[in-house]
Motif scaffolding. Structure first.
Motif, PDB file in Angstrom:
ATOM      1  N   LEU A 216       0.860  -1.052  -0.024  1.00  0.00           N
ATOM      2  CA  LEU A 216      -0.089  -0.021   0.062  1.00  0.00           C
ATOM      3  C   LEU A 216       0.908   1.196  -0.110  1.00  0.00           C
ATOM      4  O   LEU A 216       2.011   1.205   0.615  1.00  0.00           O
ATOM      5  CB  LEU A 216      -0.966   0.028   1.184  1.00  0.00           C
ATOM      6  CG  LEU A 216      -1.919  -1.173   1.558  1.00  0.00           C
ATOM      7  CD1 LEU A 216      -2.630  -0.754   2.707  1.00  0.00           C
ATOM      8  CD2 LEU A 216      -2.917  -1.287   0.472  1.00  0.00           C
ATOM      9  N   ASP A 217       0.385   2.443  -0.507  1.00  0.00           N
ATOM     10  CA  ASP A 217       1.205   3.384  -0.385  1.00  0.00           C
ATOM     11  C   ASP A 217       1.080   4.018   1.034  1.00  0.00           C
ATOM     12  O   ASP A 217      -0.186   4.337   1.366  1.00  0.00           O
ATOM     13  CB  ASP A 217       0.615   4.498  -1.423  1.00  0.00           C
ATOM     14  CG  ASP A 217       0.839   4.117  -3.028  1.00  0.00           C
ATOM     15  OD1 ASP A 217       1.993   3.661  -3.148  1.00  0.00           O
ATOM     16  OD2 ASP A 217       0.355   4.584  -3.742  1.00  0.00           O
ATOM     17  N   ILE A 218       2.175   4.425   1.723  1.00  0.00           N
ATOM     18  CA  ILE A 218       2.021   4.954   3.108  1.00  0.00           C
ATOM     19  C   ILE A 218       2.079   6.304   3.037  1.00  0.00           C
ATOM     20  O   ILE A 218       3.209   6.776   3.021  1.00  0.00           O
ATOM     21  CB  ILE A 218       3.026   4.150   3.892  1.00  0.00           C
ATOM     22  CG1 ILE A 218       2.877   2.644   3.960  1.00  0.00           C
ATOM     23  CG2 ILE A 218       2.874   4.753   5.460  1.00  0.00           C
ATOM     24  CD1 ILE A 218       3.808   1.771   4.773  1.00  0.00           C
ATOM     25  N   ASP A 219       0.921   6.897   2.975  1.00  0.00           N
ATOM     26  CA  ASP A 219       0.842   8.525   3.257  1.00  0.00           C
ATOM     27  C   ASP A 219       0.156   9.272   4.174  1.00  0.00           C
ATOM     28  O   ASP A 219       0.081  10.436   4.228  1.00  0.00           O
ATOM     29  CB  ASP A 219       0.198   9.064   1.634  1.00  0.00           C
ATOM     30  CG  ASP A 219       0.957   8.779   0.581  1.00  0.00           C
ATOM     31  OD1 ASP A 219       2.163   8.741   0.751  1.00  0.00           O
ATOM     32  OD2 ASP A 219       0.530   8.336  -0.375  1.00  0.00           O
ATOM     33  N   SER A 220      -0.385   8.120   5.117  1.00  0.00           N
ATOM     34  CA  SER A 220      -0.894   8.545   6.119  1.00  0.00           C
ATOM     35  C   SER A 220      -0.873   7.709   7.480  1.00  0.00           C
ATOM     36  O   SER A 220      -0.586   6.453   7.268  1.00  0.00           O
ATOM     37  CB  SER A 220      -2.386   9.006   5.923  1.00  0.00           C
ATOM     38  OG  SER A 220      -2.964   7.591   5.629  1.00  0.00           O
ATOM     39  N   GLU A 221      -1.128   8.254   8.665  1.00  0.00           N
ATOM     40  CA  GLU A 221      -1.065   7.127   9.895  1.00  0.00           C
ATOM     41  C   GLU A 221      -2.168   5.951   9.647  1.00  0.00           C
ATOM     42  O   GLU A 221      -1.706   4.947  10.002  1.00  0.00           O
ATOM     43  CB  GLU A 221      -1.369   7.868  10.958  1.00  0.00           C
ATOM     44  CG  GLU A 221      -1.213   7.132  12.338  1.00  0.00           C
ATOM     45  CD  GLU A 221       0.247   6.838  12.512  1.00  0.00           C
ATOM     46  OE1 GLU A 221       0.631   5.564  13.113  1.00  0.00           O
ATOM     47  OE2 GLU A 221       0.962   7.643  12.434  1.00  0.00           O
TER      48      GLU A 221
END
Length: 257
Positions: free
Chosen positions: A216-221
């Motif tokens: 997954l793209d990790i762009d947030s908590e």
């Protein structure tokens, strides 16, 4: 066969603060990347492999130097390669150029592994390198099957309202061309490509497929928390993923976690 493994990470993050340093199920996120490289190097002793970390983060450098019990070249990233708009391939080119000169060594393949993609298997890395060795493609990268298709069920806003991203008359997903998501987990480059100035999509490319729920793209908590839930499930059910996590202990110093 000489292989250069590159690990690249900028200081900070606009989406998720310091995501390259976050603890992921008990270990710093970059350690999962180091672990799968270590598994490959131990298995394929016929290859001569080097690893380089390219970063402008002092904290990330300290983490690698203090905790990782492996030989890793460190490149302190210059400001010109630390901008938001800097293409990552330019950083890879810098890794290749600097390490080649530093170690006086030529490389046959340059492999980049993204820090924020902890859920990859040794098999994924093997597939990438095997395809690169046995082809004349400039770049090979990892993809997953796309859950949406711009010919069928993806839309964009236009002056006439919302329309399909790509105009078509397809009535079912099965009719539309097969589409893949680039998951940014693994890339293999030829020296020929990195010695030039072309972009990835100006080159001859091929792909390997990875498990679609593993990246997954990790762009947030919230992304980070969801990735940990997925990882915990995979570690419990799939030895291919679990062995990467278990191997981390073997590559850490006694003072580590």
């Amino acid at each position: 066969m000489n292989i250069l493994f590159t690990i690249c990470g900028r200081a900070g993050s606009k989406g998720l603060k310091n995501k390259n340093l976050k603890i992921f199920l008990g270990f710093p996120l970059p350690f999962y990347t180091i672990s799968v490289i270590d598994l490959f190097i131990k298995k394929y002793t016929k290859y001569e492999c080097d690893i380089v970390l390219n970063t402008d983060s002092i904290e990330l450098i300290n983490l690698f130097e203090d905790k990782i019990n492996m030989n890793i070249e460190i490149i302190r990233r210059i400001p010109e390669l630390s901008e938001d708009s800097t293409p990552k391939v330019n950083v890879i080119r810098n890794c290749y150029s600097v390490v080649k000169d530093r170690l006086s060594k030529e490389y046959d393949i340059i492999v980049d592994l993204d820090i924020t993609s902890p859920l990859r298997t040794l098999g994924d890395l093997e597939n990438l390198i095997d395809k690169k060795i046995n082809s004349d493609y400039d770049v090979i990268y990892s993809v997953t099957n796309s859950r949406r298709n711009p010919y069928f069920n993806m839309v964009m806003k236009t002056e006439n309202g919302y329309e399909r991203v790509i105009k078509s008359n397809f009535n079912t997903r099965q009719e539309a061309p097969e589409i893949f998501d680039m998951n940014a987990s693994l890339y293999a480059y030829s020296p020929r490509f990195l010695n030039g100035d072309r972009g990835i999509f100006e080159s001859k490319c091929d792909v390997i497929k990875m498990k679609d729920t593993a990246v997954l793209d990790i762009d947030s908590e919230e992304d980070f928390e969801l990735m940990q839930v997925i990882a915990e499930n995979l570690f419990n059910k799939d030895d291919r993923f679990n062995c990467v996590a278990k191997n981390i202990d073997k590559i850490l110093n006694d003072s580590c976690y």
